[in-house]
Design an enzyme around this catalytic site. Structure first.
Site, PDB file in Angstrom:
ATOM      1  N   GLY A 353       0.837  -1.185   0.000  1.00 44.57           N
ATOM      2  CA  GLY A 353       0.000   0.000   0.000  1.00 44.57           C
ATOM      3  C   GLY A 353       0.871   1.232   0.000  1.00 44.57           C
ATOM      4  CB  THR A 354       3.088   2.551  -1.974  1.00 53.56           C
ATOM      5  OG1 THR A 354       3.633   1.495  -1.191  1.00 53.56           O
ATOM      6  CG2 THR A 354       4.139   3.626  -2.148  1.00 53.56           C
TER       7      THR A 354
END
Length: 534
Positions: A353-354
């Site tokens: 998750g970025t």
């Protein structure tokens, strides 16, 4: 760039966006607009990227947060500067401590996975060295969205629901603040519903007013320390007080006349560079050719094998980056590629998750920036009353005492988030990147080859069906990947599997500048992204 801007072979739902005075590309429209507002107020690309990044902790908390890490590549005054704002493991944790506590591998949730956050320090360092506007002005849009609320966008709502289901299974009291902060009436917000957080707004105000000092050596640091002590955590005030982000020298390889730049380890940008170093020894003319995909897969696997073995905190690495990126080593690895699929050494790439964002202004400044909580919201821990969601980057360590990436006090782990930058003949072409855990070097290779080898415009380069190596001979491909090609690759020994969705294939942004100063931007069709332009 030499491409036909009107060529969209993948039935793009978007067109290339052009501008001259400024451009901000992000995965959430409100954040892109906040960055563009800074340019219109007299700020530069660095101010714009900080504004957008701070906003994304509010409007896309499913992928990043105040308690995460960040990296940046900044083109300013004809030079490229690298910033590593990843944090080390706390001094009070070690592999031996976790093994004695019964852990056989690094946990993904809870305190063992929490390193010192670097994101607030990244904002302050960028603002201090290159920014033009006060941080209080630059971060005002983020504060306002947190305090007044914003309507949740569609892809973000789905990711929010996924994380809610994961955290709902956690029973420890340390997870309660996540539900207090990030749910509406005890559930994840739906698309179009308004979410707000007074604590998040207050935290952003303190960071802006103190240039992040409150986070590391003040009120917020004390709250993090207290929460950690109360709930069995390892991070302490001394860990926060000692932290400083690092300005680093970017590394590159030349690919067909272009220099492709990455941040050096502890990030794994060199995996993309190693793969390109292998691939540059071949000639490619047809993107959809079976041999093109086969060689891409094999080069990527060979690069990742080395990455998993050697990348960690640069102080602990046993090989030199220059040796890993040498033409001689690239040629040596290239000779291993045959007509059938290789079986590489074991590795298990995971979804991450970025957020990746890019900005450019009319003065020639450009920024490639990425920040992350790693997997979704991160560790599942939120410092009560602050909106600070703590990342789980420490889960990238392992507990094998003989491995270069084994957990140690004060050590930085193998890190997946990587901003990319492209130059030619010493001039900036522009920033590019793909968010999403271990897809990132693979996404970088595909975007660079789409641009340079196959002459695709920025939007088409992002629209093209993606693939990613998983483990062994497993290759995951998107639904739009050509079926005849998939079948042919299967016959060559690749275990080709189609993904049901596209969230595991990363989400990217591109901004290129031509010699006339015209900016051309593309944004990710797999998320709620936009290119805000002036």
């Amino acid at each position: 760039m030499n491409y036909d801007s009107l060529y969209y072979p993948y039935q793009s739902r978007r067109s290339v966006v052009y501008g001259m005075r400024g451009m901000v590309a992000t995965s959430q429209p409100l954040a892109a607009q906040a960055g563009l507002d800074m340019l219109k107020k007299g700020g530069n690309a660095i101010d714009a990227i900080i504004a957008a990044a701070a906003c994304l902790t509010v409007v896309e908390p499913t992928s990043n947060g105040i308690g995460g890490d960040a990296f940046a590549l900044v083109w300013k005054d004809g030079n490229l500067h690298g910033l590593n704002a990843s944090g080390p493991a706390p001094l009070g944790i070690s592999a031996d401590i976790l093994r004695k506590a019964g852990h056989k591998e690094m946990p993904a949730l809870g305190w063992p996975a929490v390193n010192v956050p670097g994101t607030p320090a990244a904002w302050a360092a960028l603002a201090s060295r290159f920014g033009r506007l006060p941080m209080t002005e630059v971060m005002r849009p983020a504060v306002e969205y947190a305090a007044q609320g914003f309507p949740v966008s569609p892809v973000i709502s789905r990711l929010w629901e996924n994380q809610y289901k994961i955290f709902k299974a956690q029973t420890g009291k340390e997870f309660q603040a996540w539900f207090d902060t990030f749910t509406l009436n005890g559930r994840a917000p739906e698309a179009g519903e308004v979410w707000r957080s007074d604590g998040h707004a207050r935290t952003l105000e303190l960071i802006a007013a103190t240039k992040a000092e409150a986070f590391y050596r003040g009120e917020l640091a004390e709250k993090i320390d207290a929460f950690s002590r109360e709930t069995g955590g390892y991070i302490r005030l001394k860990d926060l007080e000692a932290y400083r982000p690092e300005w680093v020298m970017p590394v590159s390889v030349n690919y067909r006349g272009y220099d492709v730049w990455e941040i050096p380890p502890n990030g794994h940008g060199i995996v993309a560079l190693m793969a390109l170093n292998i691939l540059k020894g071949f000639e490619f003319s047809d993107k959809e050719a079976i041999d093109t995909y086969h060689k891409q897969f094999e080069a990527m696997k060979l690069a990742y094998v080395d990455g998993f073995k050697y990348i960690t905190d640069p102080r602990k690495m046993t090989v030199k980056v220059a040796d890993m990126l040498s033409d001689a080593y690239g040629a040596e690895r290239r000779r291993l590629i045959g007509k059938t699929a290789l079986e590489p050494m074991p590795g298990t790439p995971q979804q991450g998750g970025t957020v990746y964002l890019a900005a450019a202004d009319g003065e020639g400044n450009m920024v490639s920036y990425i920040q992350s909580n790693y997997k979704g919201f991160g560790s599942g821990l939120v410092v009560p009353g602050t909106g600070i969601a703590l990342h789980n980057r420490g889960s990238n360590f392992n507990l094998d005492a003989d491995h270069v990436n084994c957990l140690e006090p004060g050590k930085k782990p193998y890190h997946t988030i990587i901003p990319g930058f492209l130059t030619k003949d010493g001039k900036a072409v522009g920033p590019f990147g793909v968010m999403g855990g271990f897809i990132q070097p693979q996404g970088h290779v595909q975007m660079i080859m789409n641009t340079i080898d196959f002459k695709l415009n920025p939007q088409a380069a992002l629209d093209a069906p993606r693939w990613q190596w998983n483990t062994g001979k497993i290759i995951e491909v998107e639904h739009a990947f050509p079926q005849p090609v998939a079948e042919a690759l299967q016959r060559m020994g690749h275990d080709v599997r189609r993904t049901l969705g596209n969230t595991t294939m990363g989400r990217g942004q591109i901004i290129w500048r031509n010699d006339a100063g015209v900016l051309a931007g593309g944004t990710e069709p797999r998320t709620d992204g936009t290119v805000a332009v002036w």
